[in-house]
Structures are given as C-alpha cells and as structure tokens.
Design an enzyme around this catalytic site. Structure first.
Site, PDB file in Angstrom:
ATOM      1  N   SER A  23       0.940  -1.171   0.063  1.00 21.01           N
ATOM      2  CA  SER A  23      -0.049  -0.017  -0.020  1.00 21.01           C
ATOM      3  C   SER A  23       0.769   1.143  -0.201  1.00 21.01           C
ATOM      4  CB  SER A  23      -1.028   0.172   1.312  1.00 21.01           C
ATOM      5  OG  SER A  23      -0.068  -0.152   2.574  1.00 21.01           O
ATOM      6  N   HIS A 156     -39.114  24.542 -12.870  1.00 20.07           N
ATOM      7  CA  HIS A 156     -39.197  23.819 -13.948  1.00 20.07           C
ATOM      8  C   HIS A 156     -38.476  24.353 -15.250  1.00 20.07           C
ATOM      9  CE1 HIS A 156     -42.773  21.645 -12.470  1.00 20.07           C
ATOM     10  NE2 HIS A 156     -43.215  22.901 -11.922  1.00 20.07           N
ATOM     11  N   SER A 277     -11.912  27.577 -27.408  1.00 20.69           N
ATOM     12  CA  SER A 277     -11.964  26.382 -28.367  1.00 20.69           C
ATOM     13  C   SER A 277     -10.905  26.254 -29.530  1.00 20.69           C
ATOM     14  CB  SER A 277     -13.368  26.585 -29.288  1.00 20.69           C
ATOM     15  OG  SER A 277     -13.229  25.758 -30.564  1.00 20.69           O
ATOM     16  N   LYS A 283     -15.520  31.179 -29.057  1.00 19.37           N
ATOM     17  CA  LYS A 283     -15.768  30.516 -27.921  1.00 19.37           C
ATOM     18  C   LYS A 283     -15.258  30.872 -26.584  1.00 19.37           C
ATOM     19  CE  LYS A 283     -18.017  26.525 -28.590  1.00 19.37           C
ATOM     20  NZ  LYS A 283     -19.184  26.075 -27.846  1.00 19.37           N
ATOM     21  N   GLU A 290     -18.177  23.142 -15.494  1.00 23.53           N
ATOM     22  CA  GLU A 290     -18.436  21.792 -16.195  1.00 23.53           C
ATOM     23  C   GLU A 290     -17.756  20.662 -15.367  1.00 23.53           C
ATOM     24  OE1 GLU A 290     -17.817  22.040 -20.290  1.00 23.53           O
ATOM     25  OE2 GLU A 290     -19.549  23.489 -20.393  1.00 23.53           O
TER      26      GLU A 290
HETATM   27  N1  ARG Z   1      -1.908  -1.364   4.828  1.00 24.20           N
HETATM   28  C1  ARG Z   1      -2.937  -1.762   5.843  1.00 24.20           C
HETATM   29  C2  ARG Z   1      -4.071  -1.108   5.640  1.00 24.20           C
HETATM   30  O1  ARG Z   1      -4.096  -0.028   4.973  1.00 24.20           O
HETATM   31  C3  ARG Z   1      -2.375  -1.603   7.142  1.00 24.20           C
HETATM   32  C4  ARG Z   1      -2.818  -2.596   8.044  1.00 24.20           C
HETATM   33  C5  ARG Z   1      -2.121  -3.809   7.685  1.00 24.20           C
HETATM   34  N2  ARG Z   1      -2.306  -4.730   8.603  1.00 24.20           N
HETATM   35  C6  ARG Z   1      -2.239  -5.980   8.540  1.00 24.20           C
HETATM   36  N3  ARG Z   1      -2.670  -6.892   9.411  1.00 24.20           N
HETATM   37  N4  ARG Z   1      -1.888  -6.567   7.221  1.00 24.20           N
HETATM   38  O2  ARG Z   1      -5.183  -1.705   6.096  1.00 24.20           O
END
Ligand code: ARG
Length: 463
Positions: A23, A156, A277, A283, A290
């Site tokens: 992560s 409306h 544009s 334009k 948007e």
């Molecule tokens: N990267 C994990 C999360 O965001 C951290 C916690 C990890 N815990 C574990 N038991 N692997 O949830």
C-alpha cells in the site's frame, strides 16, 4: 521487498502478490500522521516504564529527523517498502539499531493504520471546513452587493416569479452552511483514538490509552478494541458529506453554465476561469464549472465503493479495509480542489443586472402579482387567474410585457384595472412585497443577511 514479518515464512512472496498487497504507493500520504502517532506511542511507553526515558528520547529524536528528511526531500519514500509503517520503522532501525526495534511494542499495524487514517481525515475535515467558510464569505459578499438585483426565479426552468440575485445566492448559502455543520458533526463523532487497540484484542502491556489520546488531541480512546481497528464509519460519513458538498457545487455550476449561455447572458465568466476552443474562435467555455459538475461523479463513486467494501467484512481487521484509502484520498483532493476553484470562479464572475431584470419583466413573472391586484379589489382569485391568463396570451401575441400595456388595453380584459396597477406589478413591488421570513423582499433579506453575518462570526474554522 522490505517487509516486517518474514519469520514464519519459508519462501518469498510472489512478486505480483507482493505488489498487489503493498500500500506504500498511496499510504505514503500519511507519513506525517504515522510519525506523529509513533511519537505519542513511544512517549506513553516510557511513561508506563515499558521503555526507558533514554530510549524514548533517542526514538523521538530520530523520528523527528526522519520527518524532516522526508519533508526536505533528503529521504524518499520509495516503493521497496510494503507500507508507510514499514518504511518509518525500517528507517528508524537503520538509524538507531536495537533501540529502534522497540517502537512497535504493544502496537499492531491494525491500530496504527486506524490511527493514521483518523489523524489524516481529521485534518482534511478542518481544511474542507476552511474552504467552505471562504465560499460562504464570498456568497455573502455577493448577496450584499445584489440585494436590489432583480432576476427571474424559476420552477421547471420556466420563469416563475421575480426574486433577487441575493435571494438566489442565499439558497446556496444555506446549503453550504449545512455542509459545514455536517463536517463539524462528523468531527465530533470521529475524534476518538484507536491506538492501543492492538491487532484486535488490546494488549497485555499496561498501555495508558487515555494518555496517547490526549497527546494526539483526541477527546478520549475508542471503547472497544475490535471496533477500534475496524471502524470506518467516519470515512463513510465524511464521503457522504463530501458527496453532498459536490452535489451542491454541481447544482451551482449548472446554474452558472446556464446563466453563462448565449441565450441567458446573466453572467460573464472571468477570462481566468474560462477556456477557448481550438477551432471556434468565438468560444468562451465554462469548463471549470463543467468539470466541477463532472467530478461530482467520482466522489459519489467513492462513497458507494466504500459502503460496498465494508458491507461483508466480519470483525475485526481484514485486508479489504486497505481499500478505504485511495478512493477517500481522491475524494478529499477532489472536494478541496473543487471548493477552491469554484470560490475563485464565483468571486470573479461578472453579473449582468440589466439583462437579469429584463428577463424577469419579459417572462410574466409578475402575473401572480397582477392577479393579486385584482383580488385586492374584490375579484375572486379564480376569476382573476382567468383574466390575467388572457392578458398574458394577448401580450405573447403582441410581444409585450404586462407592464408595457396601456391602461386602456388592460381595461379591455377587466374594468377593475386602474392607474395604480402599474406600481402594483412593477418588478420592485413584486419583490419587495414579499416580506415573510426567507422571502426575497429587501427588508426580509436584510434581516437574513444580518443573521448570516452573525453565523460566520460565531463559527470560526474548526480547530
Ligand atoms: N496497509 C494496511 C491497511 O491499509 C495496514 C494494516 C495492515 N495490517 C495487516 N494486518 N496486514 O489497511
């Protein structure tokens, strides 16, 4: 591969599995929170006699240096680590040796990540609140400037009754004010500290959870360790409030887009907030409005995604929960970006009071008031409605506003009409007679503006 848990394994993780699991590419955003949480944890461990004062001092010093090195760019958070927690811990051990290995005593990544995400979200809520307040201030400034700017009010998307621009903007003031209230409610509910929940069942060390909660500015510790590591309600609440902010911004953007169209011309966007544009030289497009309208979809999507991720997870921590981050970070950045841009665009928009006023008078927005005029002179409302209906038909044929007719012409439809009808159906009269609380009449608007000013003074940004 740099991971914290090789001991019970006999072979390396598959490369793809490792990357799928890691992560660091997104939780690196929480390096500050991770270090802050670790410092509080270490301070508490020392207070409880689990670490020595000397160990604490060394660890805190090195954590501060890691933070400074990351912020200055000397230390790069690279993808060789599994997550931000491993990155910080590994760096600490590199710098301190054995003393660094004591940081994780009485802690799991489960309560660590729960803490980091809460700390991060708490700051985001505060920053969102500041931006909402700035937007409210701009809206209020414009309301004061345009208390006499008559425009058509729509139902409306058909012209209905005359209002003022102040009144129209005031509706958005109410929406964004409620958004602020939602942010502050969420803050109050989520500001409890999960640190010390351990993996799921607390720990056998005599941790002082009240102390860490206090050090980190929480109201207190969470009261169930299983819930502490696996509660993501506050993120769902945040995303729901963020989706509502986006819905409001999107409605407002839609109006700006319509008002900026060649047919309406109620506003002219500042050059700094429009684009051209590549092929059509004439334009000037409302791209910012948007895009704000368009980005609403991804914030709604984040809310739906997290609700769905959470729905089947048994207690306590499961890896599914790692999915809370990317989409929430994206929603946070989107909402803040949109709020800031929208405020800038709104603050620089040029309103066209003459065109708005003309649009109101050409749209028979005073037809209700013309009928009321006849009612006040004794005609039953249903008859008055019929008479004015005929008047409107006549005007449409002749391309006139009701006010453009002569008294003689009006008298062809009813001899109840007298000279005073013109004053009674002027745009100013129509607006300023509407004096109930919340209505567009000037005196009523002035009272509301005063209350809103008071509200802004009484509600500084969340701390
Ligand atoms: N990267 C994990 C999360 O965001 C951290 C916690 C990890 N815990 C574990 N038991 N692997 O949830």
């Amino acid at each position: 591969m740099a991971q914290l848990w090789g001991g019970r394994f006999t072979k390396d993780t598959d490369q793809l599995a490792y990357r799928f699991n890691a992560s660091i590419s997104f939780d690196r955003k929480m390096y500050r929170e991770d270090i802050l949480g670790s410092k509080a944890h270490v301070a508490m461990l020392a207070k409880q006699g689990i670490l020595t004062e000397d160990e604490k001092t060394q660890i805190v010093q090195q954590l501060d240096m890691i933070l400074a090195d990351v912020e200055s760019g000397r230390l790069v958070i690279d993808d060789t680590y599994e997550d931000i927690h491993s990155f910080v811990e590994a760096n600490l051990i590199d710098r301190l040796g054995d003393a660094g290995k004591k940081l994780h005593t009485g802690r799991s990544r489960n309560d660590q990540v729960a803490l980091d995400m809460r700390l991060y979200t708490r700051e985001e809520i505060k920053e969102t609140d500041v931006l909402l307040k700035q937007l409210l201030e701009t809206i209020l400034r414009l309301m004061k400037e345009h208390i006499d700017t008559v425009m058509p009010g729509f139902t409306h998307l058909q012209k209905a009754q005359p209002i003022t621009l102040a009144h129209h903007l005031g509706a958005y003031f109410e929406m964004f004010r409620r958004d602020r209230q939602r942010m502050s409610d969420i803050y109050k509910r989520m500001n409890y500290c999960p640190l010390g929940s351990g993996a799921l069942a607390g720990t056998t060390y005599p941790l002082d959870r009240e102390y860490t909660a206090e050090l980190l500015g929480f109201y207190g510790p969470t009261l169930n360790s299983m819930d502490g590591v696996s509660d993501r309600d506050y993120l769902i609440e945040y995303l729901s409030a963020a989706a509502t902010v986006m819905m409001h911004l999107s409605r407002f953007s839609e109006e700006i887009i319509i008002w900026n169209s060649n047919e309406y011309r109620f506003v002219e966007l500042d050059d700094a907030y429009s684009t051209g544009s590549s092929i059509m030289p004439q334009k000037k497009n409302p791209d910012i409005a948007e895009l704000v309208r368009g980005k609403t979809g991804r914030v709604y999507g984040a809310l739906m995604a997290l609700l769905t991720t959470m729905k089947g997870i048994p207690l306590a921590y499961n890896k599914d929960m790692q999915e809370d981050k990317e989409l929430t970070f994206d929603a946070m950045d989107t909402v803040k970006g949109c709020l800031a841009l929208f405020e800038g665009m709104l603050a620089s928009v040029k309103f066209q009071p003459d065109i708005m006023r003309k649009s109101a008078s050409l749209g028979f927005t005073n037809a209700t008031d013309a009928a009321d005029y006849l009612v006040n002179r004794g005609m039953p409302f249903r008859d008055a409605h019929g008479v004015i209906g005929q008047v409107v038909l006549y005007c449409i044929e002749k391309n006139l506003a009701i006010d453009d007719m002569s008294l003689q012409e009006l008298k062809q439809f009813s001899d109840v009409f007298e000279e005073d009808v013109f004053a009674a159906i002027s745009m100013e009269t129509c607006v300023n007679k509407r004096l109930t609380v919340g209505a567009p009449g000037k005196a009523a608007m002035e009272r509301v503006i005063e209350q809103e000013e008071h509200y802004l003074k009484e509600h500084p940004p969340l701390v």
